[in-house]
Design a protein around this motif. Structure first.
Motif, short mmCIF file in Angstrom:
data_model
loop_
_atom_site.label_atom_id
_atom_site.label_comp_id
_atom_site.label_asym_id
_atom_site.label_seq_id
_atom_site.Cartn_x
_atom_site.Cartn_y
_atom_site.Cartn_z
N LEU A 348 0.83 -1.20 0.00
CA LEU A 348 0.00 0.00 0.00
C LEU A 348 0.87 1.26 0.00
N MET A 351 2.53 1.60 -3.44
CA MET A 351 1.61 2.04 -4.49
C MET A 351 1.30 3.53 -4.36
N ILE A 352 1.15 4.01 -3.13
CA ILE A 352 0.91 5.44 -2.92
C ILE A 352 2.10 6.25 -3.44
N THR A 355 2.18 6.18 -7.25
CA THR A 355 1.18 7.10 -7.79
C THR A 355 1.68 8.55 -7.73
N CYS A 443 -4.58 1.77 -4.89
CA CYS A 443 -4.38 2.27 -3.53
C CYS A 443 -5.60 1.97 -2.66
N SER A 447 -6.02 -0.98 0.49
CA SER A 447 -6.53 -0.63 1.82
C SER A 447 -7.59 -1.64 2.27
#
Length: 509
Positions: A348, A351-352, A355, A443, A447
């Motif tokens: 997570l 990926m954030i 991005t 994202c 979660s």
């Protein structure tokens, strides 16, 4: 001390070593077939001759050319379970291998897009038939002490296939003909051919043999491989008794288990839910972007050249395999839940960051932001490989009781391929339409995955296949089915005490 924790005599067991060496080409290699296809499609999307031959496919057409293979795999789910239950694990793998070889050859000599897609559909059909039994056979033949590590290694060999395909594609781009893409396509038959030739030397699952009332054959396999041929081994006798009792109990609870048994009772509902979670979380985590669409992902951060894309693909596959093998070896030491939670949280975060760096590159086109995005991609896929690569198959295999294991694993493989079909079809459309904004979807999904893992994934460390059933029965002890199932718990305890009483004898041997 029970069998799953007793490894005192393993180093002297030459027969068990032989068995594991046979399981690599005779079972685990099937995972390399899917890895090969993933890296093959990644690589040839960067090969100019493939692009020109099929008319520069993009968007939905590129998506369906990739996704047609997992679609075929979905259709293999039901026959895979039926063959495995009725004819055993080995014959099931052989049937899948034949499909993969025949249609890989047809794919190689495809003259248009429809022919290419039909061949890929039936390759996927064969992959599910073979791969539904491969991890089961490994789990059911393995010594209890090394079962988890062995089954975790199954999915790590996915990268063995991807490495071979990546570097074959990197080398073949120099061929000045259509064999630049046909050669790596033809070599897709190699994992299936290796598996076919190795199956002859591999024994059948002792648990399947017991389920077919072929107890003496099962006993001989356990004596030969788990007791190194010692017919007086009380350890092998206790293990055989536990298997027989567990299967007898399951048959009294679920006679002639149907697909409905997967959702009968809260324990099985929980198991089936986890099967779907492992399938969807592993495929919809964002790893498919790296596995099947690395070329367009790299182009979004300024990496355009044919040679550089295929080179990055080749290097990344080697790194991925090293990380995945590390994860497979950590499973027994650390446990399932800590790895699931830590890795998913890291994915997570990765990926954030991916991005964010992608958005910066889109705005600035700076080389530094592109390099930062590539770093985030590597961090993200490393976190994925430490957990979801080894455990996406190993965890569902071990939580399913014998009576529905074939159906559960077939459902897993079908669900993985179904999720993969959707993922592979949608990814190129999302990348083309939304560019870096498409990553926001992952994202959000990661979660959700992290929350579900925290609340729903029980720990199964240090349990035999038969004992893992008790983890779910105890968790749902209010259901009628679990009350019946727990009647066998005392029998399992007696067997465990028998093993503990003989542990000194096993250690001496």
């Amino acid at each position: 001390m029970t069998a799953h924790s007793d490894n005192s005599g393993l180093r002297a067991n030459t027969n068990l070593v032989k068995l594991y060496l046979l399981l690599i080409p005779g079972s685990l290699i099937i995972s390399a077939a899917m890895g090969y296809d993933s890296s093959l499609m990644n690589g040839i999307q960067g090969v100019d001759r493939w692009i020109k031959y099929f008319g520069n496919p993009q968007g939905a057409l590129l998506g369906i050319m990739n996704a047609i293979l997992p679609l075929g795999a979905v259709f293999g789910t039901v026959p895979a379970a039926w063959i495995a239950d009725h004819y055993g694990r080995r014959w099931t793998m052989l049937a899948g291998d034949i499909f993969m070889v025949v249609f890989s050859v047809i794919q190689t000599f495809s003259i248009n897009v429809p022919m290419y897609m039909v061949s890929r559909f039936f390759i996927g059909f064969g992959v599910t038939i073979a791969s539904s039994s491969a991890p089961m056979l490994a789990a059911e033949l393995a010594h209890p002490s090394s079962r988890t590590t062995l089954t975790s290694m199954y999915n790590t060999l996915w990268y063995l296939g991807s490495i071979i395909a990546a570097w074959t594609t990197y080398g073949s781009i120099r061929i000045q003909s259509d064999w630049a893409w046909r050669l790596p396509t033809l070599l897709q038959i190699v994992p299936a051919l290796v598996n076919m030739t190795s199956l002859y030397f591999l024994p059948e699952s002792p648990r399947w043999l017991v389920g077919q009332d072929r107890q003496e054959e099962a006993r001989e396999i356990l004596i030969t491989y788990h007791a190194n041929g010692d017919r007086e081994s009380q350890f092998a006798a206790a293990e055989f008794e536990e298997i027989c009792e567990a299967i007898r109990l399951e048959k009294t609870v679920v006679s002639n288990a149907s697909w409905k048994a997967l959702i009968t009772g809260r324990p099985n509902q929980h198991r089936t839910f986890l099967v779907f979670c492992c399938a969807t979380f592993s495929q919809w985590s964002g790893a498919g972007l790296v596995s099947y669409y690395l070329a367009p992902v790299l182009r979004l951060i300024g990496i355009e050249s044919e040679e550089r894309i295929t080179l990055i693909n080749g290097i990344l596959q080697i790194w991925n395999m090293l990380v995945a093998m590390t994860g497979a070896n950590l499973v027994n030491r650390v446990g399932r839940r800590p790895i699931f939670l830590t890795a998913t949280a890291s994915m997570l975060c990765g990926m954030i960051a991916w991005t964010a760096s992608g958005s910066v590159f889109a705005a600035t086109r700076s080389e530094a932001s592109g390099a930062g995005a590539l770093t985030c991609i590597i961090f993200f896929i490393s976190a994925y490989n430490i957990c979801w690569n080894p455990l996406a198959v190993a965890y569902p295999v071990e939580i399913m009781p014998f009576s529905i294991r074939a159906k559960g694993v077939a459902l897993l493989m079908g669900s993985i391929k179904g999720a993969s079909f959707f993922n592979q079809f949608v990814n190129p459309i999302g990348l083309k339409s939304l560019t870096w904004k498409y990553y926001i979807v992952y994202c959000v999904w990661l979660s959700v995955a992290l929350t579900v893992v925290y609340f729903m994934f029980p720990e199964t460390k240090n349990h035999s296949l038969e004992e893992i059933a008790d983890v779910f029965e105890k968790r749902h002890a209010t259901s009628d089915e679990s009350k019946v199932a727990t009647l066998g718990q005392a029998e399992h305890v007696e067997v465990g005490e028998m093993k503990e009483a003989t542990s000194n004898d096993v250690a001496q041997k």
